[in-house]
Structures are given as structure tokens and as C-alpha cells.
Design a protein around this motif. Structure first.
Motif, PDB file in Angstrom:
ATOM      1  N   UNK A   1       0.893   2.446  -8.506  1.00 41.16           N
ATOM      2  CA  UNK A   1       1.515   2.932  -7.269  1.00 41.16           C
ATOM      3  C   UNK A   1       2.114   1.759  -6.495  1.00 41.16           C
ATOM      4  N   UNK A   2       2.693   2.088  -5.333  1.00 40.64           N
ATOM      5  CA  UNK A   2       3.166   1.048  -4.420  1.00 40.64           C
ATOM      6  C   UNK A   2       2.027   0.446  -3.612  1.00 40.64           C
ATOM      7  N   UNK A   3       0.816   0.972  -3.768  1.00 39.97           N
ATOM      8  CA  UNK A   3      -0.426   0.481  -3.167  1.00 39.97           C
ATOM      9  C   UNK A   3      -0.828   1.290  -1.944  1.00 39.97           C
ATOM     10  N   UNK A   4      -1.381   0.636  -0.930  1.00 45.63           N
ATOM     11  CA  UNK A   4      -2.233   1.266   0.092  1.00 45.63           C
ATOM     12  C   UNK A   4      -1.704   2.571   0.679  1.00 45.63           C
ATOM     13  N   UNK A   5      -0.539   2.531   1.318  1.00 50.07           N
ATOM     14  CA  UNK A   5      -0.053   3.725   2.016  1.00 50.07           C
ATOM     15  C   UNK A   5       0.182   4.870   1.037  1.00 50.07           C
ATOM     16  N   UNK A   6       0.774   4.570  -0.109  1.00 46.87           N
ATOM     17  CA  UNK A   6       0.992   5.614  -1.114  1.00 46.87           C
ATOM     18  C   UNK A   6      -0.340   6.132  -1.648  1.00 46.87           C
ATOM     19  N   UNK A   7      -1.313   5.242  -1.822  1.00 55.51           N
ATOM     20  CA  UNK A   7      -2.621   5.673  -2.324  1.00 55.51           C
ATOM     21  C   UNK A   7      -3.262   6.701  -1.392  1.00 55.51           C
ATOM     22  N   UNK A   8      -3.223   6.435  -0.101  1.00 61.54           N
ATOM     23  CA  UNK A   8      -3.796   7.372   0.872  1.00 61.54           C
ATOM     24  C   UNK A   8      -3.033   8.695   0.846  1.00 61.54           C
TER      25      UNK A   8
END
Length: 323
Positions: free
Chosen positions: A82-89
Motif C-alpha cells: 500500500x501507500x502506507x499509514x493513511x491508506x492502511x487505515x
């Protein structure tokens, strides 16, 4: 003994078969015996939202997935890039992932009484890197004015932290020529001279940054003085942390760090989350072999997930594991 006709024999056989089938059904329904069936049903799929393939989230997530697949027979864990933190949430909120990694500053300051996403553990701290070449005129944060800078991919925690940092330094808006690139694309762009610097937030060491500093004369910019301005709006999140020379072989600096959490959908069963939490803590040495940041976890530090509450399954494990 009287002879039995073929018709009567088949009827008796059918009745015996029915009695045997009924007896087996009753036995399988008894507690503790149903689990002996050869077909235990569909496995529970756990999708772990991570980040870039060369960043810490992905290495951590790959190792955690391998542990869950090996030690929880009813689970099939898989890793999402993923693109990491914000996308993960966002993925967890949408039901498209079950576990994920996120920076604390991505989360709402007040998650409310029944948040859909809760914490399993605080796993380590993310440190904000501002990377440039050794011959670059960029030596401080204000030197970015008018320059081409990658501020992180859309949907990343890096982008959220950098937006706040540039605002604190009066470099928001058009003051910096922003490119929104992921980690690997940022490294390639800096190496090719298409940008002047890039930001990335991750646990030490970030493999892509280490590879860049190994083959390219590089500099990491000191951001320590900007921790205090950032804390004014986010007092529980940002702290100063050092990056020593031993990490990347460049001059030591102080930068902005914020906690990093493993989060989970609140709707997951308590027993499953308890098992995930247990393996996260009990297999720390194995996780640390995948990335050193994982080895910094402990049950004492793991429970510090403010403002996000812990999942009841995680709470159950931490309470039971107290000496």
C-alpha cells in the motif's frame, strides 16, 4: 437360520447404514470431537496492510504473516502493498484489510467511544527522514523553498507529517515544488536529479535509504528544532529522536519521530486478536530478524497506544502476561 431374500437383505443394510450415520453425527456433535473432522472449514483470511516493498512496514508484515500462517492453522495471512499509514487505515475502515500499520499522527485525536479500528500494539517509532545529496545546497529545512521535493505518496503517513511540518515552517502552499512520490520512486528521482530532496517516515533503518547512502554521497537533514512547533498542535504524538552515524554512515542528526501502531478491525473476534498479540510478543526475535525495529517492542511499551484504545483480545493477552 432361515434364508433372507435379497430385498429384505438390502432393506436391513439400509437401516444399519442409517443407524451408523446417525451415531457418527451424534459423536461429531459432542464437544471436543467435532474438531477431529478432516475438513475444518474455510480458513480465516487476515490481510495485513503494509507499505512500500523496501520499507519497514512491508518487512515487518511479511514476517508476521509467515508466523501467523505457521502457528495458527485456521488462519491464512497475506500481505498487501500500500501507500502506507493513511491508506492502511482506510482499508481497515472499508473492511478490505484486517490488520495494518499506521503512524499515530494519522489517527483522529478523539477516536470516539466505539472506533471501527483499534490497536493491537505500539510497535516502534517512525523517524522522519529528509534526504538529499552530499553536494546539495539544502542543509536546513528552510533551504527547501523553491526546490523540487518529494513529500510522500498520497495516502501515506509521510505526506501527513510533512504537510504539518511545512506549515509549521511557513513552507506550505507553493513555497516548495512538491512531488507526491512513494519511497522507491523518490530514491530513483533523487538519484536521477529530477528532485532536490525527499521525505520519508519509517523505522530505523529504512532499507531504501540505506541502499541510497551506500552508493551515493548523501546527507540527511537535521529536523530536531521542528519537534516543538509540531507538538503545539499534537502534544501526544511528536518527539525528538536521533539517527546516529552507525545507521546510514552519514553525519548524525536529530529528527521528528512519532509512534507507530499495529491496528486491527474492532469487529475481529477476541480469541483471534489475542493469538495475534501473543505471537507478536512471543516471536519478537524472529520479527527482529526481518527488521531491527520489531525487536524494540515489549509488552510494557506495546500498551501505550493513546489516543486509540486496545482491542479487547489484546487487553486480555497483556493482562494475562503480567508477571
Amino acid at each position: 437360520m432361515l434364508p433372507v431374500s435379497r430385498t429384505r437383505y438390502l432393506a436391513r443394510a439400509r437401516r444399519r447404514g442409517a443407524r451408523v450415520a446417525l451415531a457418527l453425527a451424534v459423536l461429531l456433535a459432542l464437544p471436543g470431537l467435532g474438531g477431529c473432522r478432516e475438513d475444518p472449514g474455510e480458513p480465516v483470511v487476515i490481510r495485513i496492510a503494509t507499505g512500500s516493498p523496501t520499507a519497514v512496514y512491508h518487512a515487518f508484515g511479511e514476517s508476521l504473516a509467515a508466523i501467523l500462517n505457521r502457528e495458527l492453522p485456521q488462519v491464512r495471512a497475506e500481505v498487501l502493498v500500500t501507500a502506507a499509514s493513511a491508506e492502511n487505515v482506510q482499508l481497515l475502515n472499508a473492511g478490505a484489510a484486517e490488520l495494518g500499520f499506521t503512524q499515530a499522527d494519522v489517527l483522529r485525536a478523539d477516536p470516539g467511544p466505539n472506533p471501527p479500528v483499534v490497536a493491537v500494539a505500539r510497535v516502534y517509532d517512525d523517524l522522519l527522514h529528509l534526504v538529499t545529496t552530499a553536494d546539495s545546497p539544502v542543509r536546513t529545512l528552510p533551504d527547501l523553498r523553491g526546490r523540487r521535493v518529494s513529500v510522500g505518496a498520497p495516502g501515506s503517513g509521510t505526506k501527513i507529517t510533512v504537510d504539518r511540518l511545512l506549515t509549521a515552517a511557513n513552507l506550505d502552499g507553493a513555497a516548495v515544488r512538491q512531488e507526491q512520490l512513494g519511497l522507491d520512486d523518490s530514491v530513483a528521482a533523487l538519484r536521477a536529479g529530477r528532485i532536490d530532496a525527499f521525505f520519508f517516515s519509517g523505522g530505523l533503518p529504512v532499507r531504501a535509504v540505506a541502499q541510497f547512502t551506500e552508493d551515493t554521497p548523501a546527507r540527511i537533514i537535521d529536523l530536531g528544532q521542528w519537534t516543538a512547533p509540531l507538538r503545539r498542535g499534537n502534544p501526544e504524538v511528536y518527539v525528538p529522536r536521533d539517527i546516529p552515524r552507525s545507521v546510514y554512515g552519514v553525519d548524525p542528526i536529530t529528527t521528528v519521530a512519532n509512534p507507530n501502531y499495529l491496528v486491527v478491525r474492532a469487529s475481529l473476534p477476541e480469541s483471534l486478536v489475542r493469538d495475534v498479540t501473543r505471537l507478536l510478543m512471543e516471536r519478537r526475535s524472529e520479527l527482529a530478524a526481518a527488521h531491527p525495529a520489531a525487536g524494540r517492542m515489549s509488552p510494557r511499551s506495546a500498551i501505550a497506544t493513546s489516543p486509540l484504545p486496545l482491542h479487547p483480545g489484546a487487553v486480555d493477552y497483556y493482562r494475562a502476561s503480567k508477571p
